[in-house]
Write an enzyme that holds these catalytic residues in place. Structure first.
Site, PDB file in Angstrom:
ATOM      1  N   CYS A 142       0.951  -0.983  -0.095  1.00 46.88           N
ATOM      2  CA  CYS A 142       0.109   0.152   0.060  1.00 46.88           C
ATOM      3  C   CYS A 142       0.999   1.251  -0.028  1.00 46.88           C
ATOM      4  O   CYS A 142       0.713   2.204  -0.986  1.00 46.88           O
ATOM      5  CB  CYS A 142      -0.949  -0.070   1.123  1.00 46.88           C
ATOM      6  SG  CYS A 142      -0.100  -0.407   2.746  1.00 46.88           S
ATOM      7  N   HIS A 222      -2.634   5.660   6.190  1.00 45.02           N
ATOM      8  CA  HIS A 222      -1.309   6.202   6.293  1.00 45.02           C
ATOM      9  C   HIS A 222      -1.209   7.737   5.754  1.00 45.02           C
ATOM     10  O   HIS A 222      -2.163   8.018   5.034  1.00 45.02           O
ATOM     11  CB  HIS A 222      -0.345   5.357   5.395  1.00 45.02           C
ATOM     12  CG  HIS A 222      -0.476   3.953   5.504  1.00 45.02           C
ATOM     13  ND1 HIS A 222       0.100   3.248   6.589  1.00 45.02           N
ATOM     14  CD2 HIS A 222      -0.451   2.950   4.387  1.00 45.02           C
ATOM     15  CE1 HIS A 222       0.132   1.936   6.566  1.00 45.02           C
ATOM     16  NE2 HIS A 222      -0.389   1.725   5.399  1.00 45.02           N
TER      17      HIS A 222
END
Ligand code: NAD
Length: 341
Positions: A142, A222
């Protein structure tokens, strides 16, 4: 005829890849695997997926609780054109040895695997063409996907120099209950660099990048703070124009109330099942050019960002179509690019 896709590991990534495959007109899921007959296995059946046992010796465990499986992973891959391995990190490499090599089937691995599990580390924007016809491809993680997308676009449009990135990582996924939130900020690792920089170079070998990473007590997204040297004089608006053009980048502004990842997820809750954000979410107001250095901040929904890349990897490996058509089909089917405000 639709391409037959097997999903090995119906967890966070596997269930999303399964739904995304079934949203395409040129491919279909012919079965998903689980290791145990838990609620996720029952949901898979309720959603109409054929359930197979990921570990052949465990078929009995399913039968004992009255959950019918169609067979084992070996039975499933016999019928498939390609398998998308979404098992936990490092298990994919074992599955390759135990099943995929024997069956001679093409396989896609996820970012938790080492790069040498596959012939190519993949990102659709950056190297779709290199995946054409390949047998084994790894869709990068990711964080790496988020970095590669933006750096590829910048590198294609401007001459860039050194990249420095601070990765502020969600500690675990929301469903996790074995480990999780701690009241602290954890340098992960403490020493430089974090693995993300070298991982970016598996896709973009000519990018000079150093990354530093921290885990923080949040589960939803994130955040990356990027600083990129520019070799020529570039205006902020030129950068914005490039990013605006790409559907897999979504520019948001704090003027619209996007004051944190919590607000981004709230926006996604209005729009998408499982609040999946397939795009890099870049704060437009964070984009600044100071003394030939570009700064920007982006948020990455870790559970969702790699999903479109898995779909494009299937098309490339099976040589179904070219990069532009594949990315366009994937984008339209997942409504990527539809939610600009
Ligand atoms: P997960 O734990 O949510 O799901 C993994 C699934 O695989 C589970 O259903 C598990 O039961 C199953 N499984 C266990 N052993 C298996 C085996 N031997 N064979 C097949 N299936 C097995 O994990 P996840 O978050 O979906 O991660 C899968 C992969 O994707 C990892 O490589 C991970 O690094 C990568 N990835 C995860 C994220 C994320 O944020 N969750 C993001 C990008 C990439």
């Amino acid at each position: 005829m639709k391409v037959k896709v097997a999903i090995n590991g119906y967890g966070t990534i596997g269930k999303r890849v399964a739904d995304a495959v079934n949203a395409q007109r040129d491919m279909e899921v012919i079965g998903v695997t689980k290791t145990k007959p838990d609620f996720e296995a029952k949901v898979a059946i309720k959603k109409g997926f054929k359930l197979y046992c990921a570990i052949p010796e465990r078929v009995e465990v399913f039968e004992k609780v009255g959950l019918k499986v169609e067979g084992t992973i070996e039975d499933l891959i016999e019928k498939a054109d390609i398998v998308v391995d979404c098992s936990p990190k490092k298990v994919g490499a074992e599955n390759k040895k135990m099943y995929y090599e024997k069956a001679g089937i093409k396989a896609i691995f996820q970012g938790g695997e080492k790069k040498d599990v596959a012939e190519l580390s993949f990102n659709a924007l950056a190297n779709y063409d290199k995946a054409m016809g390949k047998r084994y491809v790894r869709v990068v993680s990711c964080n790496t996907t988020g970095l590669v997308r933006i750096l590829y676009l910048l590198k294609e449009n401007f001459r860039i120099g050194k990249v420095r990135a601070v990765m502020i990582r969600r500690v675990v996924d929301p469903k996790e209950d074995k480990k999780g939130l701690v009241n602290g900020i954890m340098p992960d690792p403490v020493e430089l660099p974090s693995h993300h920089g070298p991982d970016v170079q598996t896709v973009l070998p000519d990018v000079d990048i150093t990354t530093v990473a921290f885990k923080v007590p949040t589960t939803i997204m994130h955040v990356h703070s990027l600083n990129i040297e520019l070799k020529d004089s570039v205006k902020r608006d030129e950068v914005i124009d490039v990013l605006k053009e790409e559907p897999r980048i979504l520019l948001v502004s704090s003027d619209d109330g996007f004051s944190s990842t919590a607000k981004i997820i709230e926006y996604a809750r209005e729009l998408r099942p499982r609040y999946d954000m397939f795009e890099n979410i870049v704060w437009q107001d964070s984009i600044a050019v100071v003394d030939n250095e570009l700064y920007l901040t982006q948020a990455i929904h870790q559970e969702a960002i790699v999903i479109p890349e898995n779909i494009d990897a299937i098309r490339a490996m099976l040589e179904l179509t070219d990069k532009e058509k594949s990315m366009d089909m994937t984008n339209k089917s997942l409504k990527i690019g539809d939610f600009r405000i």
